[in-house]
Design a protein around this motif. Structure first.
Motif, PDB file in Angstrom:
ATOM      1  N   SER A   1     -19.044 -42.423 -50.848  1.00  7.56           N
ATOM      2  CA  SER A   1     -19.125 -42.979 -52.194  1.00  7.56           C
ATOM      3  C   SER A   1     -19.616 -44.421 -52.142  1.00  7.56           C
ATOM      4  CB  SER A   1     -17.741 -42.914 -52.834  1.00  7.56           C
ATOM      5  OG  SER A   1     -17.762 -43.574 -54.058  1.00  7.56           O
ATOM      6  N   HIS A   2     -20.293 -44.836 -53.204  1.00  9.41           N
ATOM      7  CA  HIS A   2     -20.783 -46.213 -53.300  1.00  9.41           C
ATOM      8  C   HIS A   2     -19.795 -47.119 -54.026  1.00  9.41           C
ATOM      9  CE1 HIS A   2     -24.731 -45.389 -51.670  1.00  9.41           C
ATOM     10  NE2 HIS A   2     -24.797 -44.298 -52.435  1.00  9.41           N
ATOM     11  N   GLU A   3     -18.671 -46.563 -54.453  1.00 10.09           N
ATOM     12  CA  GLU A   3     -17.680 -47.355 -55.171  1.00 10.09           C
ATOM     13  C   GLU A   3     -16.597 -47.801 -54.201  1.00 10.09           C
ATOM     14  OE1 GLU A   3     -16.168 -45.058 -58.414  1.00 10.09           O
ATOM     15  OE2 GLU A   3     -18.158 -44.699 -59.245  1.00 10.09           O
ATOM     16  N   PRO A   4     -16.077 -49.022 -54.412  1.00 12.20           N
ATOM     17  CA  PRO A   4     -15.011 -49.479 -53.521  1.00 12.20           C
ATOM     18  C   PRO A   4     -13.720 -48.716 -53.812  1.00 12.20           C
ATOM     19  CG  PRO A   4     -15.415 -51.100 -55.222  1.00 12.20           C
ATOM     20  CD  PRO A   4     -16.472 -50.044 -55.367  1.00 12.20           C
ATOM     21  N   PRO A   5     -12.848 -48.598 -52.851  1.00 12.72           N
ATOM     22  CA  PRO A   5     -11.588 -47.895 -53.096  1.00 12.72           C
ATOM     23  C   PRO A   5     -10.704 -48.685 -54.059  1.00 12.72           C
ATOM     24  CG  PRO A   5     -11.592 -48.892 -50.918  1.00 12.72           C
ATOM     25  CD  PRO A   5     -12.969 -49.079 -51.477  1.00 12.72           C
ATOM     26  N   VAL A   6      -9.986 -47.965 -54.907  1.00 12.92           N
ATOM     27  CA  VAL A   6      -9.097 -48.591 -55.884  1.00 12.92           C
ATOM     28  C   VAL A   6      -7.668 -48.248 -55.483  1.00 12.92           C
ATOM     29  CG1 VAL A   6      -8.458 -48.676 -58.318  1.00 12.92           C
ATOM     30  CG2 VAL A   6     -10.840 -48.312 -57.675  1.00 12.92           C
TER      31      VAL A   6
ATOM     32  N   GLN B   1      -5.063 -48.590 -60.860  1.00 10.26           N
ATOM     33  CA  GLN B   1      -5.887 -47.633 -61.596  1.00 10.26           C
ATOM     34  C   GLN B   1      -5.565 -47.706 -63.083  1.00 10.26           C
ATOM     35  OE1 GLN B   1      -5.672 -43.765 -59.925  1.00 10.26           O
ATOM     36  NE2 GLN B   1      -6.552 -44.385 -57.974  1.00 10.26           N
TER      37      GLN B   1
END
Length: 71
Positions: free
Chosen positions: A2-7, A12
């Motif tokens: 994934s190109h999104e950083p981990p949350v 959340q």
């Protein structure tokens, strides 16, 4: 990957990402037209006539001839 950083779980959003499906209620029954009151064209004509009368009165007041004044 994934190109999104981990949350982190504590960070959340409490709001859902996707909207849940909607249940559409039954359509409303048609509204019956009533015969009470004057027709719409008569109301519009009355308002137009009253507006013209007011405009005429204002014009007569503004452009009246004053006594002793030569035109």
């Amino acid at each position: 990957m994934s190109h999104e950083p981990p949350v982190p779980p504590d960070n959340q959003s409490p709001y859902p990402i996707e909207e849940p499906p909607h249940e559409h209620p039954a359509p409303l029954p048609p509204v019956a037209e009533s015969d009470s009151g004057p027709p719409r064209a008569l109301l519009i004509g009355g308002v137009a006539a009253a507006g013209l009368a007011v405009i005429g009165g204002v014009a007569a007041f503004l452009f009246r001839r004053k006594p002793g004044r030569k035109a």
